[in-house]
Scaffold this motif. Sequence first.
Motif, PDB file in Angstrom:
ATOM      1  N   VAL A   1      39.408  32.007 -21.684  1.00 57.44           N
ATOM      2  CA  VAL A   1      39.016  30.602 -21.797  1.00 57.44           C
ATOM      3  C   VAL A   1      40.249  29.715 -21.800  1.00 57.44           C
ATOM      4  O   VAL A   1      40.309  28.683 -21.110  1.00 57.44           O
ATOM      5  N   ARG A   2      41.274  30.109 -22.548  1.00 54.27           N
ATOM      6  CA  ARG A   2      42.497  29.313 -22.661  1.00 54.27           C
ATOM      7  C   ARG A   2      43.235  29.189 -21.318  1.00 54.27           C
ATOM      8  O   ARG A   2      43.877  28.182 -21.042  1.00 54.27           O
ATOM      9  N   LYS A   3      43.145  30.233 -20.486  1.00 51.65           N
ATOM     10  CA  LYS A   3      43.802  30.166 -19.175  1.00 51.65           C
ATOM     11  C   LYS A   3      43.220  29.032 -18.334  1.00 51.65           C
ATOM     12  O   LYS A   3      43.924  28.370 -17.574  1.00 51.65           O
ATOM     13  N   ILE A   4      41.910  28.832 -18.471  1.00 49.60           N
ATOM     14  CA  ILE A   4      41.204  27.833 -17.667  1.00 49.60           C
ATOM     15  C   ILE A   4      41.177  26.486 -18.366  1.00 49.60           C
ATOM     16  O   ILE A   4      41.318  25.431 -17.745  1.00 49.60           O
ATOM     17  N   SER A   5      40.984  26.525 -19.670  1.00 51.61           N
ATOM     18  CA  SER A   5      40.897  25.296 -20.467  1.00 51.61           C
ATOM     19  C   SER A   5      41.810  25.438 -21.681  1.00 51.61           C
ATOM     20  O   SER A   5      41.370  25.877 -22.745  1.00 51.61           O
ATOM     21  N   PRO A   6      43.074  25.090 -21.539  1.00 49.42           N
ATOM     22  CA  PRO A   6      44.060  25.316 -22.615  1.00 49.42           C
ATOM     23  C   PRO A   6      43.668  24.715 -23.964  1.00 49.42           C
ATOM     24  O   PRO A   6      44.020  25.266 -25.018  1.00 49.42           O
ATOM     25  N   LYS A   7      42.945  23.612 -23.956  1.00 49.20           N
ATOM     26  CA  LYS A   7      42.538  22.987 -25.223  1.00 49.20           C
ATOM     27  C   LYS A   7      41.311  23.652 -25.837  1.00 49.20           C
ATOM     28  O   LYS A   7      40.948  23.359 -26.974  1.00 49.20           O
ATOM     29  N   GLY A   8      40.636  24.538 -25.089  1.00 50.71           N
ATOM     30  CA  GLY A   8      39.450  25.195 -25.599  1.00 50.71           C
ATOM     31  C   GLY A   8      38.173  24.577 -25.058  1.00 50.71           C
ATOM     32  O   GLY A   8      38.160  24.025 -23.951  1.00 50.71           O
ATOM     33  N   VAL A   9      37.099  24.656 -25.836  1.00 52.70           N
ATOM     34  CA  VAL A   9      35.782  24.172 -25.403  1.00 52.70           C
ATOM     35  C   VAL A   9      35.203  23.237 -26.462  1.00 52.70           C
ATOM     36  O   VAL A   9      35.660  23.194 -27.599  1.00 52.70           O
ATOM     37  N   ASP A  10      34.169  22.506 -26.055  1.00 53.87           N
ATOM     38  CA  ASP A  10      33.537  21.551 -26.969  1.00 53.87           C
ATOM     39  C   ASP A  10      32.491  22.203 -27.874  1.00 53.87           C
ATOM     40  O   ASP A  10      32.302  21.774 -29.019  1.00 53.87           O
ATOM     41  N   ILE A  11      31.811  23.232 -27.353  1.00 55.12           N
ATOM     42  CA  ILE A  11      30.730  23.868 -28.117  1.00 55.12           C
ATOM     43  C   ILE A  11      30.806  25.376 -27.924  1.00 55.12           C
ATOM     44  O   ILE A  11      30.997  25.857 -26.795  1.00 55.12           O
ATOM     45  N   VAL A  12      30.652  26.132 -28.999  1.00 55.42           N
ATOM     46  CA  VAL A  12      30.530  27.588 -28.917  1.00 55.42           C
ATOM     47  C   VAL A  12      29.215  28.007 -29.558  1.00 55.42           C
ATOM     48  O   VAL A  12      28.917  27.628 -30.697  1.00 55.42           O
ATOM     49  N   LEU A  13      28.426  28.780 -28.805  1.00 50.29           N
ATOM     50  CA  LEU A  13      27.205  29.384 -29.339  1.00 50.29           C
ATOM     51  C   LEU A  13      27.560  30.788 -29.805  1.00 50.29           C
ATOM     52  O   LEU A  13      27.942  31.634 -28.982  1.00 50.29           O
ATOM     53  N   ASP A  14      27.438  31.045 -31.105  1.00 47.65           N
ATOM     54  CA  ASP A  14      27.906  32.314 -31.671  1.00 47.65           C
ATOM     55  C   ASP A  14      26.773  33.130 -32.278  1.00 47.65           C
ATOM     56  O   ASP A  14      26.353  32.865 -33.409  1.00 47.65           O
ATOM     57  N   PRO A  15      26.289  34.154 -31.555  1.00 46.71           N
ATOM     58  CA  PRO A  15      25.307  35.077 -32.120  1.00 46.71           C
ATOM     59  C   PRO A  15      25.958  36.366 -32.626  1.00 46.71           C
ATOM     60  O   PRO A  15      25.259  37.323 -32.962  1.00 46.71           O
TER      61      PRO A  15
ATOM     62  N   LEU B   1      38.745  28.379 -30.909  1.00 41.85           N
ATOM     63  CA  LEU B   1      38.613  27.971 -29.516  1.00 41.85           C
ATOM     64  C   LEU B   1      38.109  26.534 -29.371  1.00 41.85           C
ATOM     65  O   LEU B   1      38.098  25.992 -28.257  1.00 41.85           O
ATOM     66  N   LEU B   2      37.681  25.932 -30.452  1.00 39.28           N
ATOM     67  CA  LEU B   2      37.117  24.585 -30.370  1.00 39.28           C
ATOM     68  C   LEU B   2      38.191  23.522 -30.148  1.00 39.28           C
ATOM     69  O   LEU B   2      39.254  23.559 -30.764  1.00 39.28           O
ATOM     70  N   LYS B   3      37.856  22.573 -29.289  1.00 39.39           N
ATOM     71  CA  LYS B   3      38.681  21.372 -29.162  1.00 39.39           C
ATOM     72  C   LYS B   3      38.501  20.518 -30.419  1.00 39.39           C
ATOM     73  O   LYS B   3      37.542  20.714 -31.176  1.00 39.39           O
ATOM     74  N   PRO B   4      39.366  19.534 -30.646  1.00 35.34           N
ATOM     75  CA  PRO B   4      39.094  18.561 -31.710  1.00 35.34           C
ATOM     76  C   PRO B   4      37.716  17.920 -31.486  1.00 35.34           C
ATOM     77  O   PRO B   4      37.357  17.595 -30.356  1.00 35.34           O
ATOM     78  N   MET B   5      36.944  17.774 -32.530  1.00 32.89           N
ATOM     79  CA  MET B   5      35.570  17.279 -32.506  1.00 32.89           C
ATOM     80  C   MET B   5      34.598  18.295 -31.914  1.00 32.89           C
ATOM     81  O   MET B   5      33.454  17.982 -31.605  1.00 32.89           O
ATOM     82  N   GLY B   6      35.077  19.534 -31.782  1.00 38.69           N
ATOM     83  CA  GLY B   6      34.212  20.593 -31.256  1.00 38.69           C
ATOM     84  C   GLY B   6      33.246  21.103 -32.311  1.00 38.69           C
ATOM     85  O   GLY B   6      33.418  20.874 -33.512  1.00 38.69           O
ATOM     86  N   LYS B   7      32.230  21.831 -31.836  1.00 41.48           N
ATOM     87  CA  LYS B   7      31.178  22.309 -32.735  1.00 41.48           C
ATOM     88  C   LYS B   7      30.911  23.792 -32.506  1.00 41.48           C
ATOM     89  O   LYS B   7      30.699  24.221 -31.379  1.00 41.48           O
ATOM     90  N   LEU B   8      30.925  24.546 -33.587  1.00 46.38           N
ATOM     91  CA  LEU B   8      30.571  25.965 -33.585  1.00 46.38           C
ATOM     92  C   LEU B   8      29.202  26.111 -34.220  1.00 46.38           C
ATOM     93  O   LEU B   8      28.990  25.662 -35.348  1.00 46.38           O
TER      94      LEU B   8
END
Length: 270
Positions: free
Chosen positions: A120-134, A146-153
Amino acid sequence: VGDKVMVLARSGLWQEVVNVPASQTFLMPEEMSFEEAAALLVNYITAYMILFDFGNLRPNQSVLIHMAAGGVGTAAIQLCKTVENVTIFGTASASKHDSLKESGVAHPIDYRTMDYAEEVRKISPKGVDIVLDPLGGSDTSKAFNLLKPMGKLITYGVANLLTGQKKNLMAMAKTWWNQFSINALQLLHHNKAVCGYHLGYMDEEFELVGGVVAKLVNLYSQGKIKPKIDSVWPFDQVADAMRQMQEKKNVGKVILVPEAPKEESKKEEN
Protein backbone atom coordinates in the motif's frame (compact mmCIF):
# COMPACT_ATOMS: atom_id res chain seq x y z
CA VAL A 1 -49.28 -13.17 3.63
CA GLY A 2 -47.52 -14.49 0.57
CA ASP A 3 -44.96 -11.67 0.29
CA LYS A 4 -41.40 -12.65 -0.61
CA VAL A 5 -39.18 -11.35 2.16
CA MET A 6 -35.58 -11.23 3.34
CA VAL A 7 -34.94 -12.16 6.98
CA LEU A 8 -32.35 -10.74 9.35
CA ALA A 9 -31.72 -12.89 12.43
CA ARG A 10 -28.72 -13.65 14.64
CA SER A 11 -29.20 -17.42 14.40
CA GLY A 12 -31.58 -20.24 13.54
CA LEU A 13 -31.86 -19.81 9.76
CA TRP A 14 -30.31 -23.12 8.70
CA GLN A 15 -33.71 -24.79 8.51
CA GLU A 16 -36.67 -25.10 6.14
CA VAL A 17 -39.18 -23.13 8.24
CA VAL A 18 -38.42 -20.19 10.51
CA ASN A 19 -40.56 -18.02 12.76
CA VAL A 20 -39.30 -14.46 13.20
CA PRO A 21 -40.82 -11.11 14.22
CA ALA A 22 -42.19 -9.09 11.30
CA SER A 23 -39.73 -6.31 12.22
CA GLN A 24 -36.88 -8.60 11.13
CA THR A 25 -38.29 -9.07 7.62
CA PHE A 26 -37.90 -6.86 4.55
CA LEU A 27 -39.72 -7.02 1.23
CA MET A 28 -37.68 -8.38 -1.66
CA PRO A 29 -37.62 -6.51 -4.96
CA GLU A 30 -39.59 -8.39 -7.61
CA GLU A 31 -36.51 -9.04 -9.74
CA MET A 32 -34.40 -10.42 -6.87
CA SER A 33 -33.80 -14.17 -6.51
CA PHE A 34 -34.02 -15.93 -3.15
CA GLU A 35 -30.29 -16.68 -3.35
CA GLU A 36 -29.51 -13.00 -3.85
CA ALA A 37 -31.79 -12.11 -0.96
CA ALA A 38 -29.94 -14.56 1.29
CA ALA A 39 -26.64 -12.93 0.28
CA LEU A 40 -27.78 -9.33 0.66
CA LEU A 41 -28.69 -8.40 4.21
CA VAL A 42 -25.82 -9.31 6.53
CA ASN A 43 -23.00 -8.61 4.08
CA TYR A 44 -24.35 -5.43 2.54
CA ILE A 45 -25.70 -3.89 5.74
CA THR A 46 -22.30 -4.48 7.33
CA ALA A 47 -20.38 -3.05 4.38
CA TYR A 48 -22.72 -0.06 4.00
CA MET A 49 -22.67 0.97 7.65
CA ILE A 50 -18.91 0.55 7.88
CA LEU A 51 -18.19 2.56 4.74
CA PHE A 52 -20.81 5.29 5.01
CA ASP A 53 -22.00 5.58 8.61
CA PHE A 54 -18.62 5.08 10.26
CA GLY A 55 -16.25 5.68 7.34
CA ASN A 56 -18.05 8.67 5.80
CA LEU A 57 -16.69 7.57 2.41
CA ARG A 58 -16.40 10.46 -0.05
CA PRO A 59 -15.12 10.95 -3.62
CA ASN A 60 -11.36 10.72 -4.25
CA GLN A 61 -10.66 8.71 -1.09
CA SER A 62 -8.90 5.36 -0.72
CA VAL A 63 -10.02 2.18 1.03
CA LEU A 64 -8.24 -1.01 2.10
CA ILE A 65 -10.56 -4.02 2.13
CA HIS A 66 -9.26 -7.21 3.75
CA MET A 67 -10.68 -10.55 2.62
CA ALA A 68 -11.85 -8.68 -0.47
CA ALA A 69 -13.19 -11.78 -2.22
CA GLY A 70 -15.48 -12.76 0.67
CA GLY A 71 -19.11 -11.81 1.24
CA VAL A 72 -18.55 -8.49 3.02
CA GLY A 73 -15.52 -7.76 0.82
CA THR A 74 -17.41 -8.10 -2.47
CA ALA A 75 -20.27 -6.01 -1.04
CA ALA A 76 -17.84 -3.30 0.04
CA ILE A 77 -16.22 -3.19 -3.40
CA GLN A 78 -19.58 -2.67 -5.11
CA LEU A 79 -20.57 0.03 -2.63
CA CYS A 80 -17.24 1.82 -3.09
CA LYS A 81 -17.99 1.91 -6.82
CA THR A 82 -21.12 3.98 -6.12
CA VAL A 83 -18.83 6.84 -5.04
CA GLU A 84 -16.76 8.74 -7.60
CA ASN A 85 -13.05 8.01 -7.95
CA VAL A 86 -12.53 5.79 -4.89
CA THR A 87 -9.24 3.86 -4.99
CA ILE A 88 -9.66 0.31 -3.68
CA PHE A 89 -6.88 -1.86 -2.27
CA GLY A 90 -7.96 -5.45 -1.62
CA THR A 91 -6.18 -8.39 -0.02
CA ALA A 92 -6.86 -11.90 -1.31
CA SER A 93 -4.95 -14.93 -2.56
CA ALA A 94 -3.40 -14.53 -6.02
CA SER A 95 -5.91 -16.87 -7.71
CA LYS A 96 -8.67 -14.34 -6.99
CA HIS A 97 -6.93 -11.23 -8.29
CA ASP A 98 -8.41 -11.32 -11.81
CA SER A 99 -11.91 -11.46 -10.34
CA LEU A 100 -11.11 -8.58 -7.98
CA LYS A 101 -9.77 -6.44 -10.82
CA GLU A 102 -12.92 -7.08 -12.85
CA SER A 103 -15.05 -5.99 -9.90
CA GLY A 104 -13.18 -2.72 -9.44
CA VAL A 105 -10.20 -3.33 -7.13
CA ALA A 106 -7.39 -1.15 -8.45
CA HIS A 107 -4.67 -2.82 -6.38
CA PRO A 108 -5.15 -6.51 -5.40
CA ILE A 109 -2.53 -7.69 -2.91
CA ASP A 110 -1.57 -11.30 -2.20
CA TYR A 111 -1.40 -11.32 1.59
CA ARG A 112 0.22 -14.77 1.55
CA THR A 113 3.38 -13.68 -0.26
CA MET A 114 3.51 -9.91 0.32
CA ASP A 115 3.44 -7.47 3.21
CA TYR A 116 0.23 -5.64 2.33
CA ALA A 117 1.21 -2.58 4.37
CA GLU A 118 4.42 -2.20 2.34
CA GLU A 119 2.52 -2.69 -0.92
CA VAL A 120 0.00 0.00 0.00
CA ARG A 121 2.80 2.41 0.93
CA LYS A 122 4.54 1.87 -2.43
CA ILE A 123 1.42 3.13 -4.20
CA SER A 124 0.12 5.56 -1.60
CA PRO A 125 2.96 6.69 0.69
CA LYS A 126 0.59 8.51 3.06
CA GLY A 127 -1.61 5.42 3.45
CA VAL A 128 -5.39 5.16 3.02
CA ASP A 129 -8.47 6.96 4.30
CA ILE A 130 -10.43 3.90 5.47
CA VAL A 131 -9.45 0.37 6.51
CA LEU A 132 -12.02 -2.41 6.90
CA ASP A 133 -10.55 -4.82 9.45
CA PRO A 134 -12.12 -8.26 9.97
CA LEU A 135 -8.77 -9.77 11.05
CA GLY A 136 -7.88 -8.51 14.52
CA GLY A 137 -4.63 -9.13 16.37
CA SER A 138 -1.49 -7.49 14.98
CA ASP A 139 -3.29 -6.67 11.72
CA THR A 140 -5.40 -4.07 13.53
CA SER A 141 -2.23 -2.27 14.59
CA LYS A 142 -0.95 -2.38 11.01
CA ALA A 143 -4.28 -1.00 9.82
CA PHE A 144 -4.12 1.90 12.26
CA ASN A 145 -0.61 2.77 11.14
CA LEU A 146 -1.75 2.72 7.50
CA LEU A 147 -4.32 5.45 8.05
CA LYS A 148 -3.83 8.94 6.71
CA PRO A 149 -4.53 11.85 9.08
CA MET A 150 -8.32 11.93 9.62
CA GLY A 151 -8.43 8.29 8.54
CA LYS A 152 -10.82 5.74 9.99
CA LEU A 153 -10.25 2.14 11.05
CA ILE A 154 -13.38 0.03 11.43
CA THR A 155 -12.88 -3.38 13.04
CA TYR A 156 -15.68 -5.91 12.64
CA GLY A 157 -14.20 -9.35 13.26
CA VAL A 158 -11.29 -11.43 14.53
CA ALA A 159 -10.68 -13.85 11.68
CA ASN A 160 -7.09 -14.39 12.83
CA LEU A 161 -8.47 -16.54 15.65
CA LEU A 162 -9.35 -19.17 13.02
CA THR A 163 -6.27 -20.89 11.65
CA GLY A 164 -7.52 -24.28 10.41
CA GLN A 165 -9.98 -27.11 10.91
CA LYS A 166 -9.00 -27.56 14.55
CA LYS A 167 -8.67 -25.01 17.33
CA ASN A 168 -5.13 -23.73 17.73
CA LEU A 169 -4.88 -22.40 21.27
CA MET A 170 -1.43 -20.99 20.65
CA ALA A 171 -2.66 -18.98 17.64
CA MET A 172 -5.68 -17.78 19.62
CA ALA A 173 -3.47 -16.69 22.51
CA LYS A 174 -1.09 -14.91 20.10
CA THR A 175 -3.98 -13.05 18.44
CA TRP A 176 -5.41 -12.06 21.81
CA TRP A 177 -2.01 -10.91 23.09
CA ASN A 178 -1.40 -8.82 19.94
CA GLN A 179 -4.86 -7.26 20.00
CA PHE A 180 -4.74 -3.56 19.27
CA SER A 181 -5.18 -1.16 22.18
CA ILE A 182 -5.12 2.62 22.27
CA ASN A 183 -6.28 5.32 24.68
CA ALA A 184 -8.16 8.54 24.01
CA LEU A 185 -5.07 10.74 24.43
CA GLN A 186 -3.17 8.78 21.78
CA LEU A 187 -6.10 9.14 19.38
CA LEU A 188 -6.02 12.88 19.99
CA HIS A 189 -2.40 13.08 18.88
CA HIS A 190 -2.85 10.85 15.82
CA ASN A 191 -5.93 12.56 14.34
CA LYS A 192 -7.41 9.16 13.51
CA ALA A 193 -10.60 7.30 14.44
CA VAL A 194 -11.12 3.69 15.55
CA CYS A 195 -14.62 2.20 15.35
CA GLY A 196 -16.07 -1.20 16.24
CA TYR A 197 -19.01 -2.76 14.41
CA HIS A 198 -21.11 -5.86 15.15
CA LEU A 199 -24.44 -6.17 13.32
CA GLY A 200 -25.57 -8.90 15.72
CA TYR A 201 -25.85 -6.38 18.54
CA MET A 202 -28.10 -4.04 16.56
CA ASP A 203 -31.14 -6.30 16.51
CA GLU A 204 -33.20 -3.72 18.43
CA GLU A 205 -32.26 -0.85 16.11
CA PHE A 206 -35.16 -1.46 13.72
CA GLU A 207 -35.40 2.07 12.35
CA LEU A 208 -31.65 2.46 11.79
CA VAL A 209 -31.17 -0.92 10.11
CA GLY A 210 -34.42 -0.60 8.16
CA GLY A 211 -33.22 2.71 6.71
CA VAL A 212 -30.02 1.05 5.51
CA VAL A 213 -31.96 -1.83 3.93
CA ALA A 214 -34.17 0.66 2.07
CA LYS A 215 -31.07 2.32 0.62
CA LEU A 216 -29.60 -1.05 -0.38
CA VAL A 217 -32.82 -2.16 -2.08
CA ASN A 218 -32.84 1.12 -4.00
CA LEU A 219 -29.23 0.58 -5.11
CA TYR A 220 -30.09 -2.98 -6.18
CA SER A 221 -33.11 -1.79 -8.18
CA GLN A 222 -30.88 0.77 -9.91
CA GLY A 223 -28.42 -1.99 -10.85
CA LYS A 224 -25.60 -0.45 -8.83
CA ILE A 225 -25.17 -3.45 -6.52
CA LYS A 226 -25.77 -7.16 -7.09
CA PRO A 227 -24.88 -9.87 -4.56
CA LYS A 228 -22.09 -12.08 -5.85
CA ILE A 229 -22.93 -15.74 -5.31
CA ASP A 230 -19.93 -18.06 -5.19
CA SER A 231 -21.88 -21.30 -4.86
CA VAL A 232 -25.17 -22.80 -3.66
CA TRP A 233 -25.25 -25.92 -1.47
CA PRO A 234 -28.15 -28.05 -0.15
CA PHE A 235 -28.41 -28.57 3.60
CA ASP A 236 -27.09 -32.14 3.35
CA GLN A 237 -23.82 -30.77 1.93
CA VAL A 238 -23.27 -28.18 4.65
CA ALA A 239 -19.85 -29.66 5.51
CA ASP A 240 -18.70 -29.14 1.91
CA ALA A 241 -20.05 -25.60 1.94
CA MET A 242 -18.15 -24.78 5.12
CA ARG A 243 -15.01 -26.36 3.68
CA GLN A 244 -15.33 -24.12 0.61
CA MET A 245 -15.02 -21.09 2.91
CA GLN A 246 -12.48 -22.59 5.29
CA GLU A 247 -10.13 -23.38 2.42
CA LYS A 248 -10.70 -19.83 1.13
CA LYS A 249 -11.85 -20.98 -2.30
CA ASN A 250 -14.93 -18.78 -2.49
CA VAL A 251 -15.28 -15.52 -4.37
CA GLY A 252 -18.49 -14.04 -3.01
CA LYS A 253 -21.18 -15.58 -0.83
CA VAL A 254 -21.63 -19.28 -0.09
CA ILE A 255 -25.38 -20.02 0.12
CA LEU A 256 -27.24 -22.87 1.83
CA VAL A 257 -30.65 -24.01 0.51
CA PRO A 258 -32.99 -26.79 1.76
CA GLU A 259 -32.68 -28.80 -1.47
CA ALA A 260 -30.19 -29.06 -4.31
CA PRO A 261 -30.73 -26.50 -7.10
CA LYS A 262 -33.02 -27.91 -9.80
CA GLU A 263 -30.34 -27.81 -12.51
CA GLU A 264 -28.00 -29.97 -10.40
CA SER A 265 -30.81 -32.40 -9.62
CA LYS A 266 -31.53 -32.85 -13.32
CA LYS A 267 -27.84 -33.47 -14.09
CA GLU A 268 -27.67 -36.18 -11.41
CA GLU A 269 -30.80 -37.87 -12.80
CA ASN A 270 -29.30 -37.92 -16.30
